[in-house]
Design a protein around this motif. Structure first.
Motif, short mmCIF file in Angstrom:
data_model
loop_
_atom_site.label_atom_id
_atom_site.label_comp_id
_atom_site.label_asym_id
_atom_site.label_seq_id
_atom_site.Cartn_x
_atom_site.Cartn_y
_atom_site.Cartn_z
N LYS A 108 20.58 -2.50 -5.25
CA LYS A 108 21.59 -3.26 -4.50
C LYS A 108 21.02 -4.55 -3.92
CE LYS A 108 20.68 -0.74 -0.19
NZ LYS A 108 21.23 0.22 0.80
N ALA A 109 19.68 -4.61 -3.78
CA ALA A 109 19.09 -5.73 -3.07
C ALA A 109 18.72 -6.89 -3.97
CB ALA A 109 17.84 -5.25 -2.32
N ILE A 110 18.70 -6.70 -5.28
CA ILE A 110 18.25 -7.78 -6.15
C ILE A 110 19.43 -8.64 -6.60
CG2 ILE A 110 16.21 -6.52 -6.94
CD1 ILE A 110 17.66 -5.79 -9.47
N GLY A 111 19.17 -9.93 -6.72
CA GLY A 111 20.23 -10.88 -7.03
C GLY A 111 20.22 -11.36 -8.46
N TYR A 112 19.74 -10.55 -9.39
CA TYR A 112 19.66 -10.93 -10.80
C TYR A 112 19.85 -9.70 -11.67
CZ TYR A 112 14.93 -9.49 -9.43
OH TYR A 112 13.88 -8.82 -8.90
N ALA A 113 20.07 -9.94 -12.95
CA ALA A 113 20.27 -8.84 -13.90
C ALA A 113 18.95 -8.19 -14.24
CB ALA A 113 20.95 -9.35 -15.17
N ALA A 114 18.88 -6.86 -14.14
CA ALA A 114 17.69 -6.10 -14.50
C ALA A 114 18.18 -4.77 -15.08
CB ALA A 114 16.79 -5.88 -13.30
N GLN A 115 18.35 -4.73 -16.38
CA GLN A 115 18.89 -3.53 -17.01
C GLN A 115 17.78 -2.55 -17.33
OE1 GLN A 115 21.61 -4.36 -20.18
NE2 GLN A 115 21.90 -2.21 -20.72
N GLU A 116 17.98 -1.32 -16.95
CA GLU A 116 16.97 -0.28 -17.13
C GLU A 116 17.46 0.78 -18.12
OE1 GLU A 116 14.16 2.51 -14.28
OE2 GLU A 116 16.31 2.39 -13.82
N ILE A 117 16.56 1.23 -18.98
CA ILE A 117 16.82 2.39 -19.81
C ILE A 117 15.65 3.35 -19.67
CG2 ILE A 117 18.27 1.16 -21.45
CD1 ILE A 117 15.99 1.11 -23.40
N LYS A 118 15.92 4.62 -19.78
CA LYS A 118 14.89 5.64 -19.63
C LYS A 118 14.15 5.86 -20.94
CE LYS A 118 15.77 6.42 -15.31
NZ LYS A 118 14.77 5.99 -14.28
N GLY A 119 12.89 6.26 -20.81
CA GLY A 119 12.08 6.50 -22.00
C GLY A 119 12.64 7.58 -22.89
N GLY B 38 5.43 -16.20 -13.89
CA GLY B 38 4.95 -17.53 -14.23
C GLY B 38 5.26 -17.96 -15.64
N ALA B 39 4.34 -18.78 -16.20
CA ALA B 39 4.60 -19.49 -17.45
C ALA B 39 4.90 -18.56 -18.61
CB ALA B 39 3.40 -20.38 -17.79
N ARG B 40 4.23 -17.42 -18.68
CA ARG B 40 4.41 -16.55 -19.85
C ARG B 40 5.77 -15.87 -19.88
NH1 ARG B 40 -0.91 -13.03 -20.80
NH2 ARG B 40 -0.74 -12.64 -18.58
N ALA B 41 6.46 -15.86 -18.77
CA ALA B 41 7.75 -15.18 -18.71
C ALA B 41 8.90 -16.18 -18.68
CB ALA B 41 7.82 -14.26 -17.50
N ILE B 42 8.67 -17.38 -19.22
CA ILE B 42 9.74 -18.38 -19.24
C ILE B 42 10.94 -17.87 -20.05
CG2 ILE B 42 8.81 -19.59 -21.26
CD1 ILE B 42 9.76 -22.21 -19.97
N HIS B 43 10.70 -16.96 -20.99
CA HIS B 43 11.78 -16.39 -21.79
C HIS B 43 12.06 -14.94 -21.42
CE1 HIS B 43 11.59 -20.04 -24.09
NE2 HIS B 43 10.35 -19.82 -24.43
N GLY B 44 11.76 -14.58 -20.18
CA GLY B 44 12.05 -13.25 -19.69
C GLY B 44 10.86 -12.30 -19.84
N THR C 125 10.70 -4.13 -10.68
CA THR C 125 10.91 -5.56 -10.88
C THR C 125 9.57 -6.22 -11.24
OG1 THR C 125 10.63 -6.06 -8.53
CG2 THR C 125 12.86 -5.52 -9.29
N ALA C 126 9.54 -7.55 -11.18
CA ALA C 126 8.34 -8.30 -11.55
C ALA C 126 7.14 -7.83 -10.72
CB ALA C 126 8.57 -9.79 -11.35
N LEU C 127 5.96 -7.84 -11.35
CA LEU C 127 4.70 -7.40 -10.77
C LEU C 127 4.68 -5.92 -10.45
CD1 LEU C 127 3.94 -10.39 -8.36
CD2 LEU C 127 3.29 -10.12 -10.76
N GLY C 128 5.63 -5.16 -11.04
CA GLY C 128 5.66 -3.72 -10.85
C GLY C 128 6.19 -3.28 -9.51
N ILE C 129 6.80 -4.18 -8.75
CA ILE C 129 7.28 -3.87 -7.41
C ILE C 129 8.65 -3.21 -7.51
CG2 ILE C 129 7.98 -4.86 -5.20
CD1 ILE C 129 5.93 -7.12 -5.82
N ILE D 112 12.03 1.58 -18.98
CA ILE D 112 11.93 0.20 -19.44
C ILE D 112 12.93 -0.63 -18.65
CG2 ILE D 112 12.04 -1.35 -21.43
CD1 ILE D 112 11.84 1.16 -23.21
N VAL D 113 12.46 -1.72 -18.07
CA VAL D 113 13.34 -2.63 -17.35
C VAL D 113 13.26 -3.99 -18.03
CG1 VAL D 113 13.84 -3.79 -15.18
CG2 VAL D 113 13.05 -1.42 -15.18
N VAL D 114 14.41 -4.53 -18.39
CA VAL D 114 14.48 -5.83 -19.06
C VAL D 114 14.89 -6.88 -18.04
CG1 VAL D 114 15.48 -7.13 -20.95
CG2 VAL D 114 15.10 -4.67 -21.22
N LEU D 115 13.96 -7.78 -17.76
CA LEU D 115 14.20 -8.89 -16.83
C LEU D 115 14.55 -10.11 -17.67
CD1 LEU D 115 11.13 -8.28 -14.49
CD2 LEU D 115 13.46 -7.40 -14.22
N LYS D 116 15.83 -10.41 -17.77
CA LYS D 116 16.29 -11.36 -18.78
C LYS D 116 16.23 -12.81 -18.33
CE LYS D 116 19.65 -7.77 -19.70
NZ LYS D 116 21.08 -7.44 -19.65
#
Length: 979
Positions: A49-60, A167-173, A40-44, A154-158
């Motif tokens: 099951k614990a996250i409350g948002y969409a985070a789609q992952e694809i493998k390299g 923060g500000a740079r990720a206003i569009h994901g 997730t954000a900041l590489g954490i 690759i994880v897409v945080l939409k």
């Protein structure tokens, strides 16, 4: 799409029910494995099951199977809610990517790219003219420096809740890339070696019935006492005589004595044997990578080297990319762990082709203005022994001065460009465990590159000779410190941290050009201009201080709630803090119900309030340094008035989602609904010129995006030797510019070279193409005027947005023993683009529609109605001549050149075979041979070209095709050895 989704769901469900009972090999994955861990954000890393948002992952491995060389464009069709526009026509060109639509009216709408925690600069240096299709070179995005072979996942945080901590740079994901690290108990060497071939695929269909000229007969010339038919060499149109093998004429290349085989030799007036397609080569890419990894007792090391060498479809063009990557992870003590990664990239390009409506754009010469009677085998002899250009567009038979166009081979071999980018980026992380539950993380993150590009116009070109050079430097460093506390208290769990970050970024540009033309041929130096060179220098600095906090609470691994907050102090905004809070939660309701068929299910929801800052130096009015005049320095007010009271753009996002796995994990669904609004947009709006500026930066406007994302996964069939897996992505976004300002209801984004513009219009979808339309009667029939052509609207109107209605992707993967076949279909529905190539190609008689069906002999009756004297309308019966019909595509009805951007694409196909283990001895543990193809088929097009080629930049200016190279198909073969 509703029918398609329902059908796929039905197939998956029925197959699952049918096969579960009969299956001989059962899935043994438990619930924890299914839920997985996601970055997730900041590489954490968090449990899914614990996250409350969409985070789609694809493998390299998914993107490297087809040997993709661009880590961004490879996402097309693979992730729901991601729109990727990546032309296959140019040599490493731009990739436009947005998540969940366009949110900012004039700002950068692309997501933040993160590589191993490093905020990865993704600048695009194409000019404004290039972006709007008015000519220029597409240098691509700096994200092209990411090496796909090094990617682990690759994880897409939409949405806002997912990316708020950036923060500000990720206003569009945000798109988070995690690279590979050394692992395993022994040394592993992986060698990938592949080759692929690019072939011209989609381009405008050209007529082959008439040649160069403006009249249907030849003129004659008496040369050395003999009379010859001569063409209208100075005309760059193809309204000339119809081809007739009994007619002979002197071609353009018949007037140079040193070419004795052609000198004053008449040839038949026939269609060329070697046409436009023969100009383009078969492009070749050699893609080689070697990686060596080793895991010792407490240390893992991985080193990789990649070389991608491309020879483009454009003659005399090539691109060479070299990447070195080194990563080390080490448990230095019981409490201290180190993770270090360093990457060096060298991106070296020669002669990237110009696109759009420009002097050095061969697409303009091939599809818009030109002579359809040119044989390209003759054009290859493009210059005389004295270095003078041999051009087809000579002023007359006895005057070799070029009128409008260079010989395309002169363009390719004399007016070339070069560019080079060297880049180093890396991270150094230390993790110290104070106690079992308390640990501290320190990060040093750096990204540094230099980029130099130059262009040449040779003496003897149709345009004035010259030389330009640009040199850019960029650096960004982030210093981060976090304190984490993770603990379980019986049925309760807590994951929390507090952190701080300091970001420092610097960018500068030196730009120089000659003036008055060059003096010495083939000497490209700023001191070789007829007048003194012009040199400009710009630089900017930016600093952001941040604090952030996060706490995640769980109860019985069923109920989870997350709350985060980030506070930024940005040097580009007034000195005050800006907070970005978010809250999200999930309920794993599969643990609350007794349903044996339901393996895992959760509902989730989230809210976030994120802000975005702006570029440096937007607060205080200062003098602008202008180009000196007669040696004297000049200073002036800036064109855009600054605003000391700016506030950040603000985005509020709400999203709800459902995830489920069922039927022994044979079927999965991930559904997301979202609603996002961006207010206080920072926009340069027009103001009274009497103020000393033409625009002023102010906070106004509101943009909304509402949508749905759906991901379906199904194991359609599964047995001992065979499996069939299917993944469907679908996303629909409803965009609306709710409000612009009290004084302005429209804002121009850019104009095409001659006609239409792209606008932001209050109350409508963003990116509206603005031009004249057809007029219609009450029954929807097009009205035709007394001249036999369509009647245009009296004023320009909106002809549709370049934004699509929806996107989707369908991947099927079949495995039989050691054979794997995978295919990805990519779908875009809706959107519009304007084609300059169609407008001028019709006007000049180049396109097939200007000659098909005997139109030049018989004319055409356009479908529509004509106004009668009694006020009624009757079907049109007027015969319109071909020339008037074709030339009216310019300056009459712009809608005649606006096309639907929908497409279906067989985006990629891979067929791999893994040799049985041991067949090549014990030293080689695994050998996989893969055949692949990309952009294999495109169908469902409104016109001849691929709509993706109508993009020359990754900014907000889209949908203006100014002169595009053909799209390409790619075929290739790769062999992977594991030692």
């Amino acid at each position: 799409m509703k029918k398609l989704t329902t059908s796929v769901l039905a197939v998956v469900l029925s197959s699952s029910f049918a096969v579960v009972s009969a299956q001989t090999v059962k899935d043994t994955a438990n619930t924890t494995d299914i839920e997985g861990v996601v970055v997730t954000a900041l590489g954490i890393k968090r449990e899914q099951k614990a996250i409350g948002y969409a985070a789609q992952e694809i493998k390299g491995d998914l993107i490297t199977a087809s040997r993709q060389t661009n880590a961004i464009s490879s996402l097309s069709g693979n992730v729901a809610g991601v729109q990727v526009t990546a032309s296959s026509a140019s040599l490493g060109g731009s990739t436009r990517i947005t998540l969940r639509g366009v949110g900012s009216i004039t700002g950068d709408n692309r997501p933040l790219i993160v590589v191993d925690g490093i905020p990865f600069n993704n600048s695009n240096f194409n000019t404004g003219n290039t972006a709007r299709g008015a000519g220029g070179v597409d240098y691509g995005d700096t994200s092209a420096d990411i090496n796909p072979d090094d990617i682990e996942s690759i994880v897409v945080l939409k949405g806002g809740p997912a990316a708020a901590l950036y923060g500000a740079r990720a206003i569009h994901g945000a798109i988070v890339y995690t690279t590979k690290r050394g692992k395993g108990g022994k040394t592993q060497i992986i060698l990938n070696s592949g080759v692929s071939f690019d072939q011209v695929y989609k381009m405008p269909n050209l007529q082959r019935q008439y040649g160069q000229g403006s009249q249907d007969t030849f003129s004659t010339a008496n040369i050395n006492g003999q009379t010859y038919n001569v063409a209208e060499y100075a005309v760059d149109e193809s309204w000339g005589p119809k081809y007739d093998s009994n007619l002979t004429y002197l071609p353009w290349y018949a007037f140079d004595p040193e070419f004795s085989n052609d000198y004053l030799k008449a040839v038949p007036w026939v269609a060329p044997t070697h046409d436009v397609d023969s100009f383009f080569k078969t492009g070749v890419t050699y893609n080689n990578n070697i990686s060596i990894s080793r895991s010792f007792e407490k240390t893992g090391v991985r080193f990789s080297y990649s070389n991608v060498r491309t020879e483009g479809i454009f003659p005399n063009s090539k691109l060479n990319k070299n990447t070195l990557n080194l990563s080390v992870t080490s448990q230095l003590s019981d409490k201290l762990k180190m993770d270090v990664g360093l990457t060096y990239n060298l991106n070296d390009a020669f002669n990237r082709p110009e696109q759009g409506y420009g002097d050095n754009s061969v697409a303009q010469k091939f599809f818009q203005w030109g002579a359809r009677s040119l044989d390209f085998s003759k054009l290859k002899d493009y210059k005389l022994a004295n270095g003078q250009q041999r051009g087809w567009n000579r002023t007359s038979w006895d005057n070799a001065t070029l009128k409008y166009s260079d010989n395309p081979y002169w363009t390719a071999y004399e007016n070339y460009t070069t560019d080079k980018r060297q880049r180093v980026y890396g991270n150094a992380t230390l993790t110290y465990n104070v106690t079992k539950d308390l640990y501290v993380v320190g990060n040093l993150l750096g990204d540094v590159y230099s980029f130099t590009n130059d262009t040449r116009v040779a003496i003897g070109s149709q345009a004035q000779s010259g030389y330009t050079v640009n040199k850019r430097n960029f650096s960004e460093y982030n210093y981060e410190l976090r304190v984490h506390y993770d603990k379980k208290f019986g049925d309760f769990s807590v994951n929390s941290f507090d952190g701080t970050n300091m970001r420092q970024a610097k960018a500068d540009l030196i730009a120089a050009q000659t003036n008055g033309g060059l003096v010495i041929p083939n000497f490209y130096n700023l001191n070789n201009g007829a007048a003194a060179a012009t040199v400009t220098y710009t630089s900017n600095y930016k600093r952001v201080y941040s604090l952030y906090e996060s706490v995640s609470l769980g109860y019985k691994d069923i109920f989870f709630v997350d709350a985060t907050n980030r506070t930024d102090w940005s040097s580009s905004l007034p000195n005050k803090p800006y907070n970005y809070p978010s809250i999200s939660g999930s309920i794993v309701f599969s643990s609350l119900v007794n349903a044996p068929w339901l393996n895992f299910a959760k509902i989730r929801g989230g809210w976030a309030n994120i802000s975005s800052d702006t570029d440096p130096y937007q607060l205080v009015n200062v003098y602008d340094v202008r180009i000196p005049f007669l040696g004297f320095p000049r200073y002036s007010n800036t064109d855009i008035s600054k605003n000391p009271n700016l506030v950040s753009e603000n985005k509020k996002t709400v999203e709800l989602g459902l995830e489920a796995r069922m039927f022994n994990n044979r079927f999965g669904i991930d559904l997301t609904l979202y609603d996002a609004k961006v207010t206080d947009q920072i926009i340069p709006l027009p103001i009274d010129g009497g103020t000393g500026a033409v625009q002023a930066n102010i906070n106004v406007g509101e943009m909304s995006n509402k949508g749905i994302e759906l991901v379906l996964n199904g194991k359609i069939l599964k047995s001992q030797d065979f499996s069939w897996d299917m993944t469907l992505n679908f996303a629909k976004n409803e965009n609306k510019l709710v409000e612009l300002s009290d004084t302005s209801k429209t804002l121009g984004l850019a104009n095409a070279p001659f006609r239409v513009g792209v606008y932001a219009v209050e109350g409508m979808k963003y990116g509206q193409i603005y031009g004249t339309d057809y007029t219609y009667d009450n029954n929807g029939n097009k009205i035709i005027g007394a001249n036999g052509y369509y009647t245009p609207t009296s004023t320009p109107v909106y002809l549709g947005s370049y934004l699509p209605d929806w996107n989707g992707g369908l991947r099927n993967t079949f495995r039989y023993k050691n054979i794997t076949l995978s295919a990805l279909i990519d779908r875009q529905k809706g959107g519009k683009y304007f084609s300059t190539s169609h407008m001028w190609g019709m006007y000049s008689g180049m396109l097939d529609k200007t000659a098909d069906n005997g139109i030049r002999e018989n004319g055409i009756v356009l479908p529509g109605v004509v106004l009668q004297t009694d006020g009624s309308y009757a079907p049109n019966t007027q015969v319109l001549d071909a020339y008037t019909y074709a030339t009216n595509h310019y300056n009459v009805v712009d809608a005649a050149n606006v096309f639907d951007a929908s497409y279906w694409k067989l985006r990629e196909v891979t067929l791999g075979y893994t040799l049985p283990k041991g067949i090549l001895g014990d030293a080689i543990s695994d050998v996989t041979i893969t055949a692949f193809a990309r952009n294999l088929f495109t169908w469902g097009l409104a016109w001849d070209i691929d709509p993706e080629t109508a993009s020359y930049s990754s900014n907000n200016v889209q949908g203006l095709e100014g002169g595009s190279l053909p799209s390409t198909r790619t075929y290739g073969l790769n062999v992977q050895f594991k030692f």
